[in-house]
Design a protein around this motif. Structure first.
Motif, PDB file in Angstrom:
ATOM      1  N   PRO A 109      48.348  98.712  73.279  1.00  0.00           N
ATOM      2  CA  PRO A 109      49.221  99.202  74.356  1.00  0.00           C
ATOM      3  C   PRO A 109      49.359 100.718  74.276  1.00  0.00           C
ATOM      4  N   PRO A 111      51.586 104.256  75.752  1.00  0.00           N
ATOM      5  CA  PRO A 111      52.889 104.588  76.338  1.00  0.00           C
ATOM      6  C   PRO A 111      52.821 105.458  77.590  1.00  0.00           C
ATOM      7  N   LYS A 143      49.240  97.053  83.034  1.00  0.00           N
ATOM      8  CA  LYS A 143      50.368  96.460  82.311  1.00  0.00           C
ATOM      9  C   LYS A 143      50.479  94.959  82.568  1.00  0.00           C
ATOM     10  N   TYR A 158      55.646 100.492  77.970  1.00  0.00           N
ATOM     11  CA  TYR A 158      54.226 100.826  77.922  1.00  0.00           C
ATOM     12  C   TYR A 158      53.613 100.742  79.314  1.00  0.00           C
ATOM     13  N   TYR A 322      56.938  94.919  68.412  1.00  0.00           N
ATOM     14  CA  TYR A 322      55.849  94.747  69.365  1.00  0.00           C
ATOM     15  C   TYR A 322      55.763  93.356  69.961  1.00  0.00           C
TER      16      TYR A 322
END
Length: 542
Positions: A109, A111, A143, A158, A322
């Motif tokens: 992932p 940001p 995403k 993210y 996470y």
């Protein structure tokens, strides 16, 4: 050849070309390279093959994404060369041990859109460096798509994710396969044999005093050259040669926690590229469980390090950060620690800054030490070592290195997807056939023949795919002499679930006793040793 036959060779009194000390990735690789070039090579390890660091890796065969970033940002040729070598060697390992190694996809992932572009560009370069040995193409993932691919991942703020490919393998079994491959080519690799002294004549090393760790018997082995391939213990062996030798290694500890399947998708791993303190973490499905690690802390060399509670909690915090559900100590099925041998560099501030490169040193008395490196590059390290030994010991090699395309034991007749035919032929469930096929390769039929002919088809434990016939095959063919050899390395149950391993142990010990002639006292001692060995692998409860 069984262990008794190997011991006869070691005690024969003849002079070997090489004595290799250490039965991990590097030592076993050196034995394969030497044997296939026609050298008479002996290898010994005081414990089992890959009992230390080489069985406690992250189970990745990788070029090193983290090293590539440092290579680009710091214009570091050493790091760049390490990545290029690693990607090439990754391809060779997967091709030479296809039953033990395969491609795995990882998701990271990101940001921000800037980070997404940065990561994607870097991973595209990673793919390009792999060339024709590449495993797949990196991709940008939005995403929502990332959330569908990895439902347990907490995307939160993210913006997107990127995916890329690397390799995954069974490290302990790979080491055993290498030792057996060396033996098949005339080598003499034997476990549970300790070097107690190095022998010198005229100031030059000429062999070693050995001791059988199972019987206590001692003898002398002569060799034209001695190779120190003991990983984190390399400086200890160097001081057997020269008590005043300076250290050439820094040792760091890396721990992994093991969770039940379900914390990740079965076919997708998570790579966290940078924690607050600069580490890289991986959460990887392996053997129907999830392996999460690793830490990177300075440590002192020791044979069986115990995981630190603070490191366990560190990983649990990141797992909970996470993932969409908290991860607690109660979720941890096993936790283990390995020591990384990193080449000493006075100008580096931490073990995280040291490249996983390797060095070869030859002492004035002729002890050749190979230190540093990583599993992925074991073959190249072995080739470099034998090349250097040829010069240092006057071996006059005439054969070139052939390991680039040498398949290990179990791989020569392996056919991907062949488990379907195996299931039909032996009348076993497809799941079992697949588990065996990706463990034993072209030797799977031998295991199932034992199950059929000797009524050993029962599961070792109901929650694991292994059957009792595997135990018999392992003892007869894979030099497993102790209960821990079978239940931690040949079958990685101890690495996956401590409680299940201890539950399975009595039945496995009874079968081993029948195979090896143990009496009741010996059998009980093996059970007690296994419990003691695994006691530090339990996560403390909340």
């Amino acid at each position: 050849m069984n262990r008794s036959g190997l011991l006869e060779r070691l005690k024969s009194g003849r002079e070997f070309d090489l004595l290799v000390i250490g039965g991990g990735a590097t030592g076993c690789g050196v034995a394969v390279d030497a044997a296939t070039r026609g050298l008479d090579v002996a290898l010994v390890d005081r414990a089992d093959f890959a009992q230390g660091t080489s069985s406690r890796s992250t189970k990745l065969v990788h070029g090193g994404v983290r090293y590539l970033e440092k290579a680009v940002l710091q214009c570091d040729r050493e790091q760049f060369g390490l990545v290029r070598e690693g990607l090439r060697e990754r391809g060779f390992l997967l091709a030479n041990a296809p039953h033990l190694a395969h491609a795995v996809r990882l998701l990271t992932p990101v940001p921000s859109w800037k980070d997404a572009g940065y990561m994607f560009a870097g991973l595209t370069l990673y793919d390009l460096l792999a060339g024709r040995l590449g495993l797949g193409h990196s991709k940008f993932v939005g995403k929502r798509a990332a959330e569908r691919m990895f439902p347990t991942l907490r995307m939160g703020d993210y913006k997107a994710a990127v995916t890329y490919w690397d390799g995954q393998f069974n490290d302990a079994r790979m080491a055993v396969a290498l030792a057996r491959t060396a033996n098949a080519h005339g080598g003499t690799c034997c476990n549970h044999v300790e070097v107690t002294h190095l022998i010198k004549e005229g100031g030059r090393l000429r062999g070693a005093e050995l001791r059988d760790m199972l019987t206590g018997e001692t003898w002398t082995l002569r060799a034209r050259g001695v190779i120190n391939a003991t990983g984190p213990m390399a400086d200890t062996v160097r001081r057997m040669d020269d008590p005043g030798a300076d250290e050439i290694l820094k040792v760091s500890s890396g721990i992994h926690i093991v969770l039940e399947a379900g914390f990740t998708p079965p076919d997708l791993s998570l790579m966290i590229p940078r924690t607050e303190d600069g580490r890289v973490l991986f959460m990887i499905p392996w053997q129907n469980h999830v392996v999460f690690g690793t830490t990177d802390e300075h440590a002192n060399p020791e044979h069986d390090p115990v995981p630190d509670v603070a490191d366990i909690d560190y990983l649990l915090r990141y797992a909970s950060k996470y993932l969409s559900r908290p991860v607690t100590r109660g979720d941890v099925r096993a936790v283990w620690s390995g020591l990384r041998p990193l080449v000493f560099a006075p100008d580096k501030g931490s073990t995280q800054e040291l490249a996983r490169t390797h060095v070869i040193e030859v002492s004035p008395a002729g002890l050749l030490t190979i230190a540093g490196g990583k599993w992925t590059s074991y073959r190249m390290m072995a080739q470099d070592t034998v090349d250097r030994a040829d010069v240092a010991f006057g071996l006059n090699l005439t054969r070139p290195c052939v390991t680039r395309h040498l398949k290990v034991v179990g791989a020569r007749g392996f056919i991907p997807g062949g488990h379907t035919e195996i299931a039909r032929e032996y009348g076993v469930p497809l799941e079992l056939a697949k588990a065996l096929h990706t463990t034993y390769g072209d030797e799977t039929g031998q295991v199932l023949a034992i199950a059929r002919d000797e009524n050993l088809g029962d599961r070792v434990h109901p929650d694991h795919p292994h059957i009792m016939a595997e135990v018999a095959f392992i003892v007869r063919n894979e030099l497993a002499m102790r209960l821990v050899d079978v239940l931690v390395r040949r079958l990685p149950m101890g690495l996956l679930d401590v409680e299940h391993t201890l539950q399975a142990a009595p039945a496995v010990a009874r079968l081993m006793a029948a195979e090896l002639g143990w009496d009741a006292a010996h059998t009980d001692a093996e059970l007690q040793y296994l419990e003691k060995y695994l006691s530090g692998w339990r996560a403390p409860r909340d």
